[in-house]
Design an enzyme around this catalytic site. Structure first.
Site, short mmCIF file in Angstrom:
data_model
loop_
_atom_site.label_atom_id
_atom_site.label_comp_id
_atom_site.label_asym_id
_atom_site.label_seq_id
_atom_site.Cartn_x
_atom_site.Cartn_y
_atom_site.Cartn_z
N ILE A 63 9.13 -7.18 -5.36
CA ILE A 63 8.63 -7.32 -6.72
C ILE A 63 8.30 -5.91 -7.19
CG2 ILE A 63 6.30 -7.84 -5.93
CD1 ILE A 63 6.08 -9.60 -8.52
N ALA A 64 8.75 -5.57 -8.37
CA ALA A 64 8.54 -4.21 -8.90
C ALA A 64 8.16 -4.29 -10.37
CB ALA A 64 9.82 -3.38 -8.74
N VAL A 65 7.16 -3.51 -10.73
CA VAL A 65 6.76 -3.38 -12.12
C VAL A 65 6.68 -1.89 -12.42
CG1 VAL A 65 4.99 -3.83 -13.86
CG2 VAL A 65 5.50 -5.56 -12.13
N GLU A 97 6.61 -10.41 3.43
CA GLU A 97 5.93 -9.44 4.28
C GLU A 97 5.55 -8.27 3.40
OE1 GLU A 97 9.67 -6.97 6.14
OE2 GLU A 97 9.08 -8.86 7.08
N ASN A 102 -1.11 -1.99 1.61
CA ASN A 102 -0.79 -2.20 0.20
C ASN A 102 -1.78 -3.21 -0.39
OD1 ASN A 102 0.31 -2.59 -2.32
ND2 ASN A 102 2.41 -2.73 -1.58
N TYR A 109 -0.86 -11.32 -4.07
CA TYR A 109 -0.33 -12.45 -3.31
C TYR A 109 -1.42 -13.47 -3.00
CZ TYR A 109 3.62 -9.27 -2.77
OH TYR A 109 4.66 -8.41 -3.00
#
Length: 140
Positions: A63-65, A97, A102, A109
């Site tokens: 997932i990237a923003v 994972e 992080n 999550y």
């Protein structure tokens, strides 16, 4: 599809040190098990989430923003959309994972309902991996 892959690849480079290559992204998008959720701001790709569904299990790959669009609930929106796509394909659970350090991703999550189920020591060159599971049947 090539333009879309280029946009994903550009966002990968901005967000990750160990980013996927254009070829890796193209291969993933061609895979019929793959699901993708995207969010745009005008013409700009603000973020994406990518995963797959096999049998009754989903797996979140990334997932990237984009940094310019963070702190606007985009990651939550992307996860919700991806989970819904996975549920529609029959997934009852979703796994992921994440690097143990992080903390922002872990907070996201856990807010979404993921539960820590395992730890892979020294999975990354410089960190452990924490394995999370989401029971999507309880999120309906």
């Amino acid at each position: 599809m090539e333009d879309f892959c280029k946009k994903l690849c550009e966002l990968e480079r901005v967000c990750f040190e160990d980013c996927w290559t254009m070829q890796m992204l193209e291969e993933q998008l061609k895979n019929p098990l793959t699901e993708v959720a995207v969010k745009y701001s005008g013409e700009a790709l603000a973020g994406y989430a990518i995963g797959r569904v096999a049998a009754d299990e989903g797996e979140l790959f990334k997932i990237a923003v984009h940094p310019e669009y963070r702190r606007r609930h985009i990651a939550e929106t992307l996860l919700t959309e991806l989970h819904e796509k996975m549920r529609l394909r029959g997934a009852a659970k979703c796994f992921l994972e994440v690097r143990s350090r992080n903390t922002s991703a872990i907070a996201l999550y856990e807010k979404q309902g993921y539960k820590r189920i395992a730890l892979r020591k020294n999975y990354y060159n410089d960190d452990d991996a924490v394995i999370y599971e989401l029971n999507m049947e309880n999120k309906r």
